[in-house]
Design an enzyme around this catalytic site. Structure first.
Site, mmCIF file in Angstrom:
data_model
loop_
_atom_site.group_PDB
_atom_site.id
_atom_site.type_symbol
_atom_site.label_atom_id
_atom_site.label_comp_id
_atom_site.label_asym_id
_atom_site.label_seq_id
_atom_site.Cartn_x
_atom_site.Cartn_y
_atom_site.Cartn_z
ATOM 1 N N LYS A 179 0.845 -1.196 0.000
ATOM 2 C CA LYS A 179 0.000 0.000 0.000
ATOM 3 C C LYS A 179 0.877 1.242 0.000
ATOM 4 C CE LYS A 179 -2.037 2.552 3.072
ATOM 5 N NZ LYS A 179 -1.850 3.837 2.353
ATOM 6 N N GLU A 254 10.145 0.667 10.409
ATOM 7 C CA GLU A 254 11.160 1.708 10.224
ATOM 8 C C GLU A 254 10.455 3.027 10.480
ATOM 9 O OE1 GLU A 254 12.820 4.550 9.246
ATOM 10 O OE2 GLU A 254 13.280 4.027 7.169
ATOM 11 N N CYS A 288 13.468 10.345 7.176
ATOM 12 C CA CYS A 288 13.414 9.712 8.495
ATOM 13 C C CYS A 288 14.732 9.886 9.249
ATOM 14 C CB CYS A 288 13.039 8.246 8.379
ATOM 15 S SG CYS A 288 14.081 7.334 7.239
ATOM 16 N N GLU A 386 9.639 14.596 16.162
ATOM 17 C CA GLU A 386 9.975 14.585 14.744
ATOM 18 C C GLU A 386 9.114 15.615 14.007
ATOM 19 O OE1 GLU A 386 8.996 11.143 12.119
ATOM 20 O OE2 GLU A 386 11.117 11.251 11.621
#
Ligand code: NAI
Ligand code: MG
Length: 490
Positions: A179, A254, A288, A386
């Site tokens: 997806k 991850e 990331c 983040e």
């Protein structure tokens, strides 16, 4: 519309295009113009179930795991070749859909091809073990594909993340339900249109387009999916782990980071300034492993902040397809709002060296200014959470021990970088930093041959390299009796 795909209105299930069972469509945007450039099906539970059934069939009855590793390798090489042949249109599509500069998109597409090549080669290098058990037995460890893999990927490197997921899974002999992120499905769908000609049998790769909360969640809970590989936010990673527990799926995650980019006074100064900017501003900071915490030794701190700020002025914001653009818009309105919110939070927590707002010059598009906050305390929200945008938090440190303490004082542990010409200190830091990736005198270089993944709340499991294929393999222990006599127990 100059950007077209094989079937803009469809997803790819069991080797065929389908519009799915729902009449809902998800608009896909160009973040530089905010215009809709495609519409994709909003996959329902029934659509996901059809994709899983197709993958299940390919795996259980279709003979995919029984193909030879040579054959699977050749298929992966053909995919790589096709990606290279179509690289210009893929790069343009990626750049238009994500907002990333075209030059960066070109690197991503080349890296995606390299990933398929790497796992094409690795397919034939998977082997088991002979275990040194005592007499009268031969003990083997066989490596077998884990089954049907559900793969959920983010929007920052769409085709590359698809490659990181699909290539090792196929090499291992798994079937996949992938997806893409709802914001950026176009290059993965392009790829789907070529799978047949590359020799991928129907059902081996299924691509469902849909929302995370519905289609993504269904993949994770589905009883016939054996493994989930996810890249995305820590918040969703936690939901996935909980949901996958019900069927005890294998999970690799991850997730995000707040990676420290650490500069000692003895580092090459010019390289350091470049590395600080590159670490946090590449791909608009939507990375990331972004070096979003810039730790600087106090003796060079004022000079460093000044030089970093001065050089940041030359970062050219612009339309993604311009070849001299160094930073495009953020991917979506949602991400733009999120980054703007953190720019405001930062102003109440630290000092602004540059940026902190939105450029006036474009009039439309999700552009934000490259932003550097300094005198940031590591307890500030902009140092802990983040942001996933071009926002740097510069933090001074006193000495090596202080740098290490600040570097490790984070819930995350994806990546870190150390800049120093003192090899002893650099290597001490390498060993002491709690992160899955540590660079010395560089930040961000990523090789398909080397493992990628995090410590702590940045997730677990490793992608890329030989580690990457292991996550798609089970180990079967086989015991062969070499003694023909009865056991003689009763
Ligand atoms: P997200 O984690 O919600 O989305 C990533 C993928 O997960 C997408 O394909 C999405 O459809 C899917 N997803 C969402 N909810 C799901 C659910 N309940 N079950 C299964 N799949 C689900 O990330 P989002 O909302 O796009 O971005 C939010 C923040 O996440 C960013 O600002 C950034 O901080 C972080 N992020 C980190 C990434 C990384 O590479 N580590 C990539 C993307 C986002
Ligand atoms: Mg989300």
């Amino acid at each position: 519309m100059s950007v077209t795909q094989s079937k803009p209105e469809a997803m790819f299930i069991n080797g065929e295009w389908t519009e799915g069972s729902s009449s809902n469509r998800i608009p896909v945007c160009d973040p530089s113009s905010e215009e809709v450039i495609a519409e994709i099906p909003d996959a329902s539970v029934a659509d996901v179930d059809a994709a899983v059934a197709a993958a299940r069939h390919a795996f259980d009855q279709g003979g995919w795991p029984q193909t030879t590793a040579q054959e699977r390798g050749r298929i992966l090489f053909r995919i790589a070749e096709k990606i290279r042949a179509e690289a210009p249109q893929l790069a343009e599509l990626e750049s238009r859909n994500t907002g990333k500069p075209i030059v960066e998109a070109e690197f991503d597409i080349a890296d995606a091809a390299t990933c398929f090549e790497y796992y094409g080669g690795l397919a034939t290098k998977v082997s088991g073990l002979v275990n040194p058990v005592p007499d009268n037995a031969l003990s083997l460890s066989l490596k077998e594909p884990v089954g049907v893999a559900g793969q959920i990927i983010p929007w920052n490197y769409p085709l590359l993340m698809a490659a990181w997921k699909l290539a090792p899974a196929l090499a291992a002999g798994c079937a996949c339900v992938l997806k893409p992120a709802e914001q950026t499905p176009l290059t993965a769908l392009k790829l789907a249109g070529w799978l047949g000609e590359c020799g991928v049998p129907p059902g081996v790769i299924n691509i469902v387009t849909g929302l995370g909360e519905t289609a993504g969640a269904r993949i994770v809970e589905h009883p016939h999916v054996d493994k989930i590989a996810f890249t995305g936010s820590a918040a969703v990673g936690k939901l996935i782990m909980k949901s996958a527990a019900d069927t005890l799926k294998r999970v690799t995650l991850e997730l995000g980071g707040k990676s420290p980019n650490i500069f000692f006074a003895d580092a090459d100064f010019e390289a350091a300034i470049d590395g600080a900017l590159f670490g946090v501003f590449i791909n608009q900071g939507e990375v990331c492993s972004a070096g979003s915490r810039v730790l600087v030794e106090r003796s060079i701190y004022p000079k460093f902040v000044e030089a970093m700020t001065e050089k940041a002025r030359s970062i050219k914001l612009g339309p993604p397809l311009d070849r001299d653009t160094k930073m495009g818009p953020l991917v979506s309105r949602e991400q733009y709002d999120r980054v703007c919110k953190y720019q405001e939070i930062g102003k109440s927590e630290a000092k602004v060296a540059i940026g902190g707002g939105q450029p006036a010059s474009f009039g439309r598009g999700y552009y934000v200014e490259p932003t550097i906050f300094y005198d940031v305390d590591n307890s500030a929200r902009i140092a802990r959470e983040e942001i996933f945008g071009p926002v740097a938090a510069v933090i001074p440190f006193d000495d090596e021990a202080d740098a290490l303490k600040i570097a490790n004082d984070t819930p995350f542990g994806l990546a870190a970088a150390v800049w120093s010409r003192d090899i002893y200190r650099a290597l001490r830091m390498v060993k002491a930093i709690r992160a899955g990736i540590v660079w010395v005198n560089h930040m961000q270089p990523t090789y398909v041959e080397a493992p990628w993944g995090g410590y702590k709340q940045s997730g677990f499991g490793r992608e890329l390299g030989v580690h990457g294929i292991d996550e798609y393999l089970e180990t079967k222990q086989v015991h062969i009796n070499l003694n023909e006599q009865p056991i003689g127990w009763y």
